[in-house]
Design a protein around this motif. Structure first.
Motif, PDB file in Angstrom:
ATOM      1  N   UNK A  46       0.837  -1.195   0.000  1.00 15.07           N
ATOM      2  CA  UNK A  46       0.000   0.000   0.000  1.00 15.07           C
ATOM      3  C   UNK A  46       0.874   1.247   0.000  1.00 15.07           C
ATOM      4  N   UNK A  47       0.236   2.367  -0.319  1.00 19.05           N
ATOM      5  CA  UNK A  47       0.905   3.657  -0.259  1.00 19.05           C
ATOM      6  C   UNK A  47       0.448   4.371   1.006  1.00 19.05           C
ATOM      7  N   UNK A  48       1.384   4.975   1.713  1.00 20.59           N
ATOM      8  CA  UNK A  48       1.064   5.727   2.920  1.00 20.59           C
ATOM      9  C   UNK A  48       1.253   7.208   2.612  1.00 20.59           C
ATOM     10  N   UNK A  49       0.142   7.924   2.510  1.00 20.28           N
ATOM     11  CA  UNK A  49       0.171   9.348   2.174  1.00 20.28           C
ATOM     12  C   UNK A  49      -0.626  10.105   3.231  1.00 20.28           C
ATOM     13  N   UNK A  50       0.024  11.094   3.861  1.00 24.82           N
ATOM     14  CA  UNK A  50      -0.636  11.846   4.937  1.00 24.82           C
ATOM     15  C   UNK A  50      -1.198  10.908   5.998  1.00 24.82           C
ATOM     16  N   UNK A  51      -0.459   9.862   6.311  1.00 23.88           N
ATOM     17  CA  UNK A  51      -0.836   8.879   7.331  1.00 23.88           C
ATOM     18  C   UNK A  51      -2.025   8.015   6.914  1.00 23.88           C
ATOM     19  N   UNK A  52      -2.423   8.057   5.668  1.00 24.53           N
ATOM     20  CA  UNK A  52      -3.566   7.292   5.165  1.00 24.53           C
ATOM     21  C   UNK A  52      -3.092   6.133   4.301  1.00 24.53           C
ATOM     22  N   UNK A  53      -3.770   4.983   4.450  1.00 28.50           N
ATOM     23  CA  UNK A  53      -3.439   3.775   3.692  1.00 28.50           C
ATOM     24  C   UNK A  53      -4.229   3.780   2.389  1.00 28.50           C
ATOM     25  N   UNK A  54      -3.519   3.778   1.254  1.00 29.04           N
ATOM     26  CA  UNK A  54      -4.149   3.786  -0.073  1.00 29.04           C
ATOM     27  C   UNK A  54      -3.945   2.412  -0.698  1.00 29.04           C
ATOM     28  N   UNK A  55      -5.055   1.738  -1.046  1.00 32.11           N
ATOM     29  CA  UNK A  55      -4.967   0.388  -1.598  1.00 32.11           C
ATOM     30  C   UNK A  55      -5.600   0.347  -2.984  1.00 32.11           C
ATOM     31  N   UNK A  56      -5.107  -0.551  -3.851  1.00 32.77           N
ATOM     32  CA  UNK A  56      -5.747  -0.740  -5.157  1.00 32.77           C
ATOM     33  C   UNK A  56      -6.920  -1.709  -5.029  1.00 32.77           C
ATOM     34  N   UNK A  57      -7.989  -1.448  -5.757  1.00 29.36           N
ATOM     35  CA  UNK A  57      -9.147  -2.342  -5.730  1.00 29.36           C
ATOM     36  C   UNK A  57      -9.888  -2.224  -7.064  1.00 29.36           C
TER      37      UNK A  57
END
Length: 452
Positions: A46-57
């Protein structure tokens, strides 16, 4: 019958990096995620941007990006641009109410959708589509974000989050065996109305037990609700905290002496007290005292086990990282693209960037000049009384350079770090305003530093 949903590109909106959304639960058909027979877990980067977990779906075959948000029930889609073509099934129109000081908004509810990420799959996923053009987190995060999702994944798997290595593992609960070690602590997790709560202790003018929503979809550290025992410290400043489904969320930013979760202790932690009217959608807070967000959660590697109602915490390399404050008072966001002209500096016609961003479109001329299309980063908000405000920066100013470094060479989050690097540091900004290049200078300041 399937319905083809296309929306126009959403307009930008003023939004702080803090993201916090709440939806009421809706009744729907049974929906479960699963792994192929015999597979015990699936691993995702996942990508961690501004403390947020970004996942592909994938949603019905279309690849999208979601914020993994443990504070939300069903997946919510928004920000579908001209290039996105997503089929959604069995659609009806509804009205929903969430956080914010605005009115309820219209949305679409859809059943029977297929969600897939690698070998994780749900062929009967309910989702909601918010049609409000203001719901767009992409400019503030610097990458395309199409929606948020959470509870269904946490319900169907044991979810292991390695914030240090940015890896998610979705374990089959029936085959999952936790491997204990001395650096971990297992704590009770209360699952109430499809949301997870953890108990802790807060030191703020004395010790106070607190129950906090575990919210991976909030980029802040801690949100607290005022009551008879928990009050805003003397040292604070008014700020825009984020955007909810029904409008802006304002409140007070401050810090607390200590937050303790299990035996883990965090000193001088950032905290925010949202205005009460922002929570008008929540009829009864019950025993909840606030939320535990990504800036705290990223300091641990975490195992969420909803089926056994427990959470396992282990410190990672982020644990002792100082809490980051907005020392400049500036909020930034992407606002389309612009052209820049650069001289070619080596024999191969390449200018070496420190860090690539998107919009890498280039035109090369025989005069050894390169014309590039790069993201435009603008000032989306300025805190009143902040160093940037006192220096004369304005909302809408286009950032060109920070301390002599052209910002088109950096991603949005890196530019924010450059603007808030260290208290007492002087920052020199080159900006464009009404077709004029201007220069501003100010010293970074933490107005909460002297709190005791």
């Amino acid at each position: 019958m399937g319905n083809l949903l296309k929306t126009r590109k959403l307009n930008r909106f003023l939004c702080h990096i803090s993201i916090f959304i709440l939806l009421f639960s809706f009744l729907g058909t049974a929906q479960t995620y699963h792994l192929p027979d015999g597979q015990k877990f699936e691993k995702l980067k996942f990508r961690l941007i501004n403390n947020l977990i970004i996942i592909p779906m994938e949603v019905n075959g279309t690849q999208l990006s979601f914020i993994l948000d443990s504070g939300v029930d069903k997946p919510i889609l928004f920000n579908l641009s001209d290039q996105d073509s997503v089929q959604i099934n069995n659609v009806s129109e509804i009205t929903i109410k969430g956080l914010g000081d605005g009115k309820p908004i219209k949305a679409l509810r859809s059943y029977g959708n297929t969600f897939r990420s690698k070998y994780i799959e749900n062929r009967d996923q309910q989702l909601f589509v918010v049609l409000d053009k203001a719901m767009n987190f992409s400019p503030t995060l610097g990458i395309p974000i199409h929606g948020i999702m959470g509870y269904d994944l946490f319900r169907d798997f044991v979810v292991e989050i390695d914030y240090g290595r940015k890896i998610l593992k979705f374990h089959d609960p029936e085959n999952y065996v936790h491997r204990k070690n001395r650096r971990q602590e297992s704590l009770p997790l209360s699952i109430i109305q499809k949301k997870a709560y953890i108990d802790g202790n807060l030191i703020l003018r004395g010790s106070q037990p607190v129950r906090l929503l575990v919210d991976t979809g909030s980029s802040d550290a801690i949100w607290l609700f005022e009551n008879g025992a928990i009050n805003v410290p003397d040292k604070y400043y008014e700020d825009f905290l984020g955007k909810g489904l029904n409008g802006n969320i304002f409140g007070k930013r401050t810090k607390v002496d200590t937050v303790q979760i299990g035996h883990f202790v965090l000193k001088d932690a950032k905290a925010a007290f949202p205005d009460k009217k922002s929570f008008s959608a929540i009829k009864n807070l019950g025993s909840r005292n606030g939320s535990l967000g990504g800036e705290v959660l990223k300091r641990f590697n975490i195992v969420f086990d909803y089926s056994r109602k427990k959470i396992v915490l282990q410190k990672n390399r982020n644990f002792n990282t100082p809490f980051r404050y907005n020392l400049s008072g500036i909020s930034l966001q992407h606002d389309g693209v612009r052209y820049i002209s650069e001289s070619i500096t080596d024999s191969r016609g390449v200018v070496h960037n420190e860090e690539k961003s998107f919009g890498d479109v280039q035109i090369l001329f025989e005069t050894r000049t390169r014309l590039s299309l790069v993201p435009e980063i603008i000032v989306s908000g300025i805190r009143a009384g902040s160093p940037a405000h006192e220096a004369g920066l304005l909302e809408g100013d286009v950032i060109l350079a920070v301390n002599g470094k052209s910002i088109h060479r950096y991603k949005l989050q890196k530019v924010l770090e450059m603007l808030n690097e260290k208290e007492g540091k002087r920052v020199k900004l080159q900006i464009e305003r009404q077709a004029q290049d201007l220069t501003f200078s100010f010293v970074l300041k933490n107005i909460l530093k002297d709190k005791r």
